[in-house]
Design a protein around this motif. Structure first.
Motif, PDB file in Angstrom:
ATOM      1  N   GLY A  60      56.187  10.580 -13.275  1.00 41.96           N
ATOM      2  CA  GLY A  60      56.091  12.138 -12.549  1.00 41.96           C
ATOM      3  C   GLY A  60      55.147  12.758 -12.319  1.00 41.96           C
ATOM      4  O   GLY A  60      54.404  12.069 -12.059  1.00 41.96           O
ATOM      5  N   PRO A  61      54.972  13.472 -11.904  1.00 45.19           N
ATOM      6  CA  PRO A  61      54.146  14.124 -11.013  1.00 45.19           C
ATOM      7  C   PRO A  61      52.831  14.494 -11.537  1.00 45.19           C
ATOM      8  O   PRO A  61      51.608  15.139 -11.097  1.00 45.19           O
ATOM      9  CB  PRO A  61      54.744  15.951  -9.849  1.00 45.19           C
ATOM     10  CG  PRO A  61      55.153  15.819 -10.800  1.00 45.19           C
ATOM     11  CD  PRO A  61      55.965  15.091 -12.000  1.00 45.19           C
ATOM     12  N   GLY A  62      52.459  14.636 -12.817  1.00 45.80           N
ATOM     13  CA  GLY A  62      51.582  15.231 -13.376  1.00 45.80           C
ATOM     14  C   GLY A  62      50.288  13.936 -13.893  1.00 45.80           C
ATOM     15  O   GLY A  62      49.099  14.838 -13.954  1.00 45.80           O
ATOM     16  N   LEU A  63      50.685  12.847 -13.366  1.00 46.74           N
ATOM     17  CA  LEU A  63      49.092  11.764 -13.219  1.00 46.74           C
ATOM     18  C   LEU A  63      49.456  10.690 -12.007  1.00 46.74           C
ATOM     19  O   LEU A  63      51.208   9.976 -12.576  1.00 46.74           O
ATOM     20  CB  LEU A  63      49.244  11.047 -14.418  1.00 46.74           C
ATOM     21  CG  LEU A  63      47.673  10.084 -14.842  1.00 46.74           C
ATOM     22  CD1 LEU A  63      46.844  11.277 -14.771  1.00 46.74           C
ATOM     23  CD2 LEU A  63      48.132   9.330 -15.634  1.00 46.74           C
ATOM     24  N   ALA A  64      48.870  10.285 -10.550  1.00 47.53           N
ATOM     25  CA  ALA A  64      49.250  10.178  -9.815  1.00 47.53           C
ATOM     26  C   ALA A  64      48.530   8.751  -9.969  1.00 47.53           C
ATOM     27  O   ALA A  64      49.002   7.496  -9.312  1.00 47.53           O
ATOM     28  CB  ALA A  64      48.734  10.624  -8.704  1.00 47.53           C
ATOM     29  N   GLY A  65      47.176   8.528 -10.877  1.00 42.69           N
ATOM     30  CA  GLY A  65      46.904   7.608 -10.973  1.00 42.69           C
ATOM     31  C   GLY A  65      45.572   7.106 -12.599  1.00 42.69           C
ATOM     32  O   GLY A  65      46.058   7.611 -12.785  1.00 42.69           O
ATOM     33  N   LEU A  66      46.060   5.969 -12.746  1.00 38.23           N
ATOM     34  CA  LEU A  66      44.984   5.928 -13.513  1.00 38.23           C
ATOM     35  C   LEU A  66      44.181   4.536 -13.319  1.00 38.23           C
ATOM     36  O   LEU A  66      44.880   3.607 -12.961  1.00 38.23           O
ATOM     37  CB  LEU A  66      46.629   5.715 -14.945  1.00 38.23           C
ATOM     38  CG  LEU A  66      45.458   4.620 -16.123  1.00 38.23           C
ATOM     39  CD1 LEU A  66      44.762   5.549 -16.952  1.00 38.23           C
ATOM     40  CD2 LEU A  66      46.712   3.800 -17.302  1.00 38.23           C
ATOM     41  N   LYS A  96      44.749  13.496  -9.577  1.00 40.46           N
ATOM     42  CA  LYS A  96      44.985  13.794 -10.862  1.00 40.46           C
ATOM     43  C   LYS A  96      44.752  11.726 -11.286  1.00 40.46           C
ATOM     44  O   LYS A  96      46.380  11.644 -11.204  1.00 40.46           O
ATOM     45  CB  LYS A  96      47.184  13.841 -10.716  1.00 40.46           C
ATOM     46  CG  LYS A  96      46.842  15.133 -10.140  1.00 40.46           C
ATOM     47  CD  LYS A  96      48.687  15.813 -10.295  1.00 40.46           C
ATOM     48  CE  LYS A  96      48.830  17.442 -10.031  1.00 40.46           C
ATOM     49  NZ  LYS A  96      50.561  17.802  -9.716  1.00 40.46           N
ATOM     50  N   THR A  97      44.038  11.987 -11.722  1.00 40.56           N
ATOM     51  CA  THR A  97      43.746  10.278 -11.652  1.00 40.56           C
ATOM     52  C   THR A  97      42.794  10.628 -12.610  1.00 40.56           C
ATOM     53  O   THR A  97      41.897  11.749 -12.985  1.00 40.56           O
ATOM     54  CB  THR A  97      42.772   9.787 -10.263  1.00 40.56           C
ATOM     55  OG1 THR A  97      43.918   9.580  -9.350  1.00 40.56           O
ATOM     56  CG2 THR A  97      42.551   8.298 -10.743  1.00 40.56           C
ATOM     57  N   LEU A  98      43.360  10.029 -14.264  1.00 38.39           N
ATOM     58  CA  LEU A  98      42.421   9.439 -15.283  1.00 38.39           C
ATOM     59  C   LEU A  98      41.425   8.219 -14.722  1.00 38.39           C
ATOM     60  O   LEU A  98      42.347   7.413 -14.564  1.00 38.39           O
ATOM     61  CB  LEU A  98      43.896   9.296 -16.302  1.00 38.39           C
ATOM     62  CG  LEU A  98      42.496   9.338 -17.680  1.00 38.39           C
ATOM     63  CD1 LEU A  98      42.001  10.513 -18.082  1.00 38.39           C
ATOM     64  CD2 LEU A  98      44.279   9.456 -19.100  1.00 38.39           C
ATOM     65  N   GLY A  99      39.958   7.994 -15.367  1.00 45.40           N
ATOM     66  CA  GLY A  99      39.795   6.721 -15.024  1.00 45.40           C
ATOM     67  C   GLY A  99      39.455   6.621 -16.876  1.00 45.40           C
ATOM     68  O   GLY A  99      38.595   7.681 -16.948  1.00 45.40           O
ATOM     69  N   ILE A 100      39.556   5.714 -17.197  1.00 47.88           N
ATOM     70  CA  ILE A 100      38.949   5.287 -18.777  1.00 47.88           C
ATOM     71  C   ILE A 100      38.210   3.882 -18.892  1.00 47.88           C
ATOM     72  O   ILE A 100      39.243   2.700 -18.079  1.00 47.88           O
ATOM     73  CB  ILE A 100      40.292   5.361 -19.151  1.00 47.88           C
ATOM     74  CG1 ILE A 100      41.056   6.604 -18.893  1.00 47.88           C
ATOM     75  CG2 ILE A 100      40.232   4.614 -21.071  1.00 47.88           C
ATOM     76  CD1 ILE A 100      42.217   6.197 -19.927  1.00 47.88           C
ATOM     77  N   ASP A 101      37.392   3.560 -19.519  1.00 53.34           N
ATOM     78  CA  ASP A 101      36.532   2.657 -20.043  1.00 53.34           C
ATOM     79  C   ASP A 101      37.341   2.157 -21.070  1.00 53.34           C
ATOM     80  O   ASP A 101      37.307   2.637 -22.076  1.00 53.34           O
ATOM     81  CB  ASP A 101      34.473   2.424 -20.078  1.00 53.34           C
ATOM     82  CG  ASP A 101      34.064   3.265 -18.676  1.00 53.34           C
ATOM     83  OD1 ASP A 101      34.984   2.827 -17.444  1.00 53.34           O
ATOM     84  OD2 ASP A 101      33.254   3.630 -18.585  1.00 53.34           O
ATOM     85  N   VAL A 102      37.406   0.847 -21.118  1.00 51.33           N
ATOM     86  CA  VAL A 102      37.237   0.271 -22.376  1.00 51.33           C
ATOM     87  C   VAL A 102      36.795  -0.695 -22.772  1.00 51.33           C
ATOM     88  O   VAL A 102      36.179  -1.861 -21.738  1.00 51.33           O
ATOM     89  CB  VAL A 102      38.680  -0.789 -22.172  1.00 51.33           C
ATOM     90  CG1 VAL A 102      39.264  -1.722 -23.288  1.00 51.33           C
ATOM     91  CG2 VAL A 102      39.959   0.097 -21.762  1.00 51.33           C
ATOM     92  N   ARG A 122      37.236  10.016 -17.515  1.00 53.19           N
ATOM     93  CA  ARG A 122      37.256  11.101 -16.329  1.00 53.19           C
ATOM     94  C   ARG A 122      39.005  11.167 -16.276  1.00 53.19           C
ATOM     95  O   ARG A 122      39.231  10.643 -15.352  1.00 53.19           O
ATOM     96  CB  ARG A 122      35.909  10.777 -15.394  1.00 53.19           C
ATOM     97  CG  ARG A 122      36.490  11.994 -14.942  1.00 53.19           C
ATOM     98  CD  ARG A 122      34.809  12.133 -13.184  1.00 53.19           C
ATOM     99  NE  ARG A 122      35.020  13.169 -12.714  1.00 53.19           N
ATOM    100  CZ  ARG A 122      34.467  13.143 -11.717  1.00 53.19           C
ATOM    101  NH1 ARG A 122      33.566  11.670 -11.083  1.00 53.19           N
ATOM    102  NH2 ARG A 122      34.598  13.887 -10.426  1.00 53.19           N
ATOM    103  N   PHE A 123      39.144  12.425 -15.796  1.00 53.81           N
ATOM    104  CA  PHE A 123      40.255  13.408 -15.089  1.00 53.81           C
ATOM    105  C   PHE A 123      39.746  14.114 -14.388  1.00 53.81           C
ATOM    106  O   PHE A 123      38.827  14.633 -14.051  1.00 53.81           O
ATOM    107  CB  PHE A 123      41.440  14.195 -15.785  1.00 53.81           C
ATOM    108  CG  PHE A 123      42.389  14.445 -15.570  1.00 53.81           C
ATOM    109  CD1 PHE A 123      43.646  13.529 -15.299  1.00 53.81           C
ATOM    110  CD2 PHE A 123      42.681  15.513 -15.407  1.00 53.81           C
ATOM    111  CE1 PHE A 123      44.741  13.806 -14.514  1.00 53.81           C
ATOM    112  CE2 PHE A 123      43.540  15.835 -14.558  1.00 53.81           C
ATOM    113  CZ  PHE A 123      44.888  14.881 -14.527  1.00 53.81           C
ATOM    114  N   THR A 124      40.274  13.571 -12.767  1.00 53.29           N
ATOM    115  CA  THR A 124      40.247  14.413 -11.684  1.00 53.29           C
ATOM    116  C   THR A 124      41.581  15.057 -11.498  1.00 53.29           C
ATOM    117  O   THR A 124      42.275  14.215 -11.069  1.00 53.29           O
ATOM    118  CB  THR A 124      39.620  13.495 -10.479  1.00 53.29           C
ATOM    119  OG1 THR A 124      38.778  12.441 -10.967  1.00 53.29           O
ATOM    120  CG2 THR A 124      39.420  14.278  -9.133  1.00 53.29           C
TER     121      THR A 124
END
Length: 140
Positions: A34-40, A64-70, A58-60
């Protein structure tokens, strides 16, 4: 969907060897949730604790990209073999990514479908029968 897994680590953690078996970007490129999130963007962070690195999320909205540090614990990674490194990475990614992703209200995005596919991909790649195929190429 654009899913990118990378790492920021001290060489002793050998994350590059542990994650070599994953091809996350190509696995997800033809899948659509779906179009709600384009990238992770998932960044495995395994640095010296003295540096004081903190988790970044960080969500841009623009792309529509979400960045997550693990966050991974360097002293633990230094003393364990490759199989345990892969198991720890799988456990932490499959714990942290769902926790962060579920906090965001992403309209028109199949969060649960994506998370199910991510779990299957990570589990098979890092813990499956072929997960150790590159272990012989690196020192313990």
């Amino acid at each position: 969907m654009d899913v990118f897994l990378s790492s920021d680590f001290n060489w002793e953690a050998k994350l590059d060897h542990a994650t070599r078996v994953l091809d996350t970007q190509h696995h997800f490129e033809s899948l659509d949730y779906g179009p709600g999130l384009a990238g992770l963007r998932i960044i495995l962070n395994c640095r010296n604790p003295e540096l004081g690195h903190k988790q970044r999320v960080r969500f841009t909205k623009a792309d529509k990209t979400l960045g997550i540090d693990v966050m991974l614990h360097l002293p633990e990674f230094i003393r364990v073999p490759h199989a345990q490194r892969r198991a720890i990475i799988a456990r932490e990614v499959l714990s942290e990514v769902p926790k962060v992703l579920r906090k965001y209200a992403l309209p028109d995005f199949d969060t649960e479908g994506f998370l199910a596919e991510l779990e299957a991909h990570i589990t098979d790649g890092l813990l499956g029968p072929d997960a150790d195929r590159f272990d012989h190429l690196c020192l313990p």
